[in-house]
Design an enzyme around this catalytic site. Structure first.
Site, mmCIF file in Angstrom:
data_model
loop_
_atom_site.group_PDB
_atom_site.id
_atom_site.type_symbol
_atom_site.label_atom_id
_atom_site.label_comp_id
_atom_site.label_asym_id
_atom_site.label_seq_id
_atom_site.Cartn_x
_atom_site.Cartn_y
_atom_site.Cartn_z
ATOM 1 N N ALA A 10 -76.573 37.252 26.818
ATOM 2 C CA ALA A 10 -76.628 38.213 25.721
ATOM 3 C C ALA A 10 -75.282 38.274 25.009
ATOM 4 C CB ALA A 10 -76.989 39.606 26.251
ATOM 5 N N GLU A 23 -85.772 30.612 30.976
ATOM 6 C CA GLU A 23 -86.902 30.899 30.091
ATOM 7 C C GLU A 23 -86.380 31.468 28.779
ATOM 8 O OE1 GLU A 23 -86.923 32.375 33.267
ATOM 9 O OE2 GLU A 23 -88.296 30.968 34.241
ATOM 10 N N ASN A 74 -87.413 32.539 19.508
ATOM 11 C CA ASN A 74 -85.955 32.647 19.474
ATOM 12 C C ASN A 74 -85.349 31.284 19.139
ATOM 13 O OD1 ASN A 74 -83.258 33.252 19.794
ATOM 14 N ND2 ASN A 74 -83.549 34.390 21.701
ATOM 15 N N TYR A 121 -79.480 26.022 23.517
ATOM 16 C CA TYR A 121 -79.786 25.361 24.785
ATOM 17 C C TYR A 121 -80.003 23.861 24.591
ATOM 18 C CZ TYR A 121 -80.431 30.159 26.383
ATOM 19 O OH TYR A 121 -80.239 31.473 26.689
#
Length: 234
Positions: free
Chosen positions: A128, A161, A166, A173
């Site tokens: 986050a 996950e 998103n 990633y």
């Protein structure tokens, strides 16, 4: 330049972690959830925050992040492939530095990341960034730190996950070598949205240290564009 510090979360920072969690993730974890991760020897729970100029610091490398939580690895060396081992100073891995000091209330947490070590796998459960500090490279820095910690734990692969919607996270990633491995139907209870399962292997491959060096350069360049500096040790 503003200086970022990377360190393990401490118990007295849980209120700040909950505030960041609420702003960035809608309140995903509870106080007890964060405390469980702090208490677990198999968890790396890391934070990024702005360094206060007046504070003195003690520099440590990501290899010592476990020690920051009171844990130590059995050997001071790391696997380099085919059973060979080299000390950290002999292996030219870029080391993000951390600064050990008392938390400063006027410098809140800017990013938060967590990974579980399960068998030979690093399961990234949380990443986050404060919405006010997104698009500044902090997410890249945190993911780099989590993968460095996985390497130092001698884990073979990493998984996570992510919401299908998103796209920013998916791009991040993918940039770090993650690939789609599956899908979990209606994984997110708040919206019923599916989750993509992402995976990357080769964390103990002999070439992985070179990947870390390349990522370090990209992370440093991206942070500098937003006038952030994350101290590095070679």
């Amino acid at each position: 330049m503003k200086v970022l510090e990377l360190r393990s979360l401490t118990s007295d920072q849980i209120p700040a972690a909950l505030e960041l969690d609420r702003h960035a993730l809608g309140g995903l974890w509870s106080w007890d959830g964060y405390q469980r991760e702090l208490d677990s020897p198999n968890s790396d729970l890391l934070v990024l925050k702005q360094k206060a100029e007046s504070q003195q610091s003690l520099v440590i490398s990501p290899a010592s992040l476990a020690e920051d939580k009171g844990r130590r690895t059995n050997e001071p060396s790391i696997v380099t492939g085919k059973g060979q081992r080299m000390k950290d100073k002999e292996l030219e891995i870029p080391h993000l530095t951390s600064h050990i000091q008392n938390p400063t209330p006027h410098f809140p947490l800017l990013a938060l990341g967590c990974s579980w070590a399960i068998a030979e796998e690093a399961h990234i459960t949380l990443l986050a960034v404060d919405p006010a500090y997104q698009q500044q490279g902090l997410g890249q820095a945190m993911l780099y730190a989590l993968l460095t910690a996985a390497y130092q734990r001698q884990l073979e692969r990493a998984t996570l996950e992510v919401r299908i919607s998103n796209q920013a996270a998916l791009a991040l990633y993918t940039k770090f070598g993650f690939r789609e491995a599956g899908r979990r139907k209606r994984y997110y209870q708040d919206t019923g949205e599916d989750a993509l399962v992402l995976w990357r292997g080769g964390i103990q491959h002999p070439n992985f240290p070179q990947e870390l060096q390349q990522w370090q350069k990209r992370v440093s360049d991206r942070l500098s564009q937003a006038r952030w500096e994350l101290a590095l040790e070679f």
